[in-house]
Enzyme design. Structure first.
Site, PDB file in Angstrom:
ATOM      1  CE  LYS A  13      -1.910  -0.662   3.570  1.00 30.93           C
ATOM      2  NZ  LYS A  13      -1.628  -2.162   3.965  1.00 30.93           N
ATOM      3  NE  ARG A  87      -3.760  -0.898   9.976  1.00 35.15           N
ATOM      4  CZ  ARG A  87      -2.676  -0.678   9.612  1.00 35.15           C
ATOM      5  NH1 ARG A  87      -2.610   0.206   8.654  1.00 35.15           N
ATOM      6  NH2 ARG A  87      -1.726  -0.451  10.283  1.00 35.15           N
ATOM      7  NE  ARG A 121       7.741  -2.947   6.050  1.00 38.77           N
ATOM      8  CZ  ARG A 121       6.004  -2.997   6.229  1.00 38.77           C
ATOM      9  NH1 ARG A 121       5.926  -2.218   4.797  1.00 38.77           N
ATOM     10  NH2 ARG A 121       5.713  -3.145   6.951  1.00 38.77           N
ATOM     11  NE  ARG A 154       7.620  -1.139   9.814  1.00 37.35           N
ATOM     12  CZ  ARG A 154       5.710  -0.745   8.928  1.00 37.35           C
ATOM     13  NH1 ARG A 154       6.368   0.193   8.384  1.00 37.35           N
ATOM     14  NH2 ARG A 154       5.246  -1.195   9.819  1.00 37.35           N
ATOM     15  NE  ARG A 165       1.778  -5.156  10.773  1.00 39.14           N
ATOM     16  CZ  ARG A 165       2.722  -4.298   9.877  1.00 39.14           C
ATOM     17  NH1 ARG A 165       4.155  -5.254  10.468  1.00 39.14           N
ATOM     18  NH2 ARG A 165       2.503  -3.814   9.105  1.00 39.14           N
TER      19      ARG A 165
END
Ligand code: AMP
Length: 212
Positions: A13, A87, A121, A154, A165
């Site tokens: 996103k 969300r 990532r 992260r 998540r």
């Protein structure tokens, strides 16, 4: 152009929002980026939010809604791409009081692709540029191309946190998707495709909606 990008963590996103922002000159408003900035500046919001973010949990609605109301309510953004907000269905209802929305892109991805994307990532600890060890590697391993900063994982991209998540996302996203599809604003995009192909589909949907 007032867009929302929905999709599980790891569908890209943020990357897609940055690409849309660049192509159409529309500001990218990411609730996650704004929260992380608050955490690093140690603001009141940041101190409260950090506890939830580290565990991969959602920050409570009242904190996020107040923060986003301040940003969207300032009249600064006539156009925007909202990434990461709303969300929850409660956040979507609150957003109705703040602004109108033209289109909602729903990026759908399989769990396998998501795990691969998120575990690879890397984020620059200084300028926050985003890389991927396979799909978008930096020129020198562990070093940011843009500013020379150190690349890190992260906290919420650790595999056990990613699973939490995803579970949270699945439970909360169904009512959200239903809400926007009832309004006729939802466009489905296949998020398992390569980045450029996803972007092509998003651009098509924007043009079809007469937004550019
Ligand atoms: P993101 O960068 O969008 O993946 O967001 C990172 C983290 O920030 C999430 O895991 C949540 O803890 C928090 N967060 C971002 N946006 C929201 C939101 N709209 N509501 C609640 N928490 C959020």
């Amino acid at each position: 152009m007032r867009l929302i990008i929905l999709g599980p963590p790891g569908t890209g996103k943020g990357t897609q929002s940055r690409m849309i922002s660049e192509k159409f000159g529309v500001p990218h408003v990411s609730s996650g980026d704004i929260l992380r900035e608050n955490v690093s500046r140690k603001t009141d919001i940041g101190k409260k939010a950090e506890i939830f973010m580290k565990k991969g949990q959602l920050v409570p609605d009242n904190i996020v809604v107040k923060m986003m109301a301040e940003i969207l309510g300032r009249g600064k953004y006539k156009n925007f791409i909202l990434d990461g907000f709303p969300r929850t269905i409660n956040q979507a209802h609150e957003l109705e009081h703040l602004t109108e929305i033209d289109l909602v892109m729903n990026l759908e991805s399989s769990e396998k692709v998501i795990m691969e994307r998120l575990s690879g990532r890397r984020v620059c600890s200084a300028c926050k540029a985003v890389y991927h060890i396979r799909n978008m590697p930096p020129k020198e391993e562990g070093v940011c191309d843009k500013c020379g900063g150190r690349l890190v994982i992260r906290d919420d991209d650790k595999p056990e946190t990613i699973r939490d998540r995803l579970k949270i996302y699945q439970v909360l996203s169904d009512p959200l998707i239903f809400f926007y599809s009832q309004k006729g604003l939802l466009r489905e995009i296949d998020g398992d495709q390569p980045i450029e192909k996803i972007f092509g589909d998003i651009v098509k949907a924007i043009k079809k909606g007469d937004l550019a």
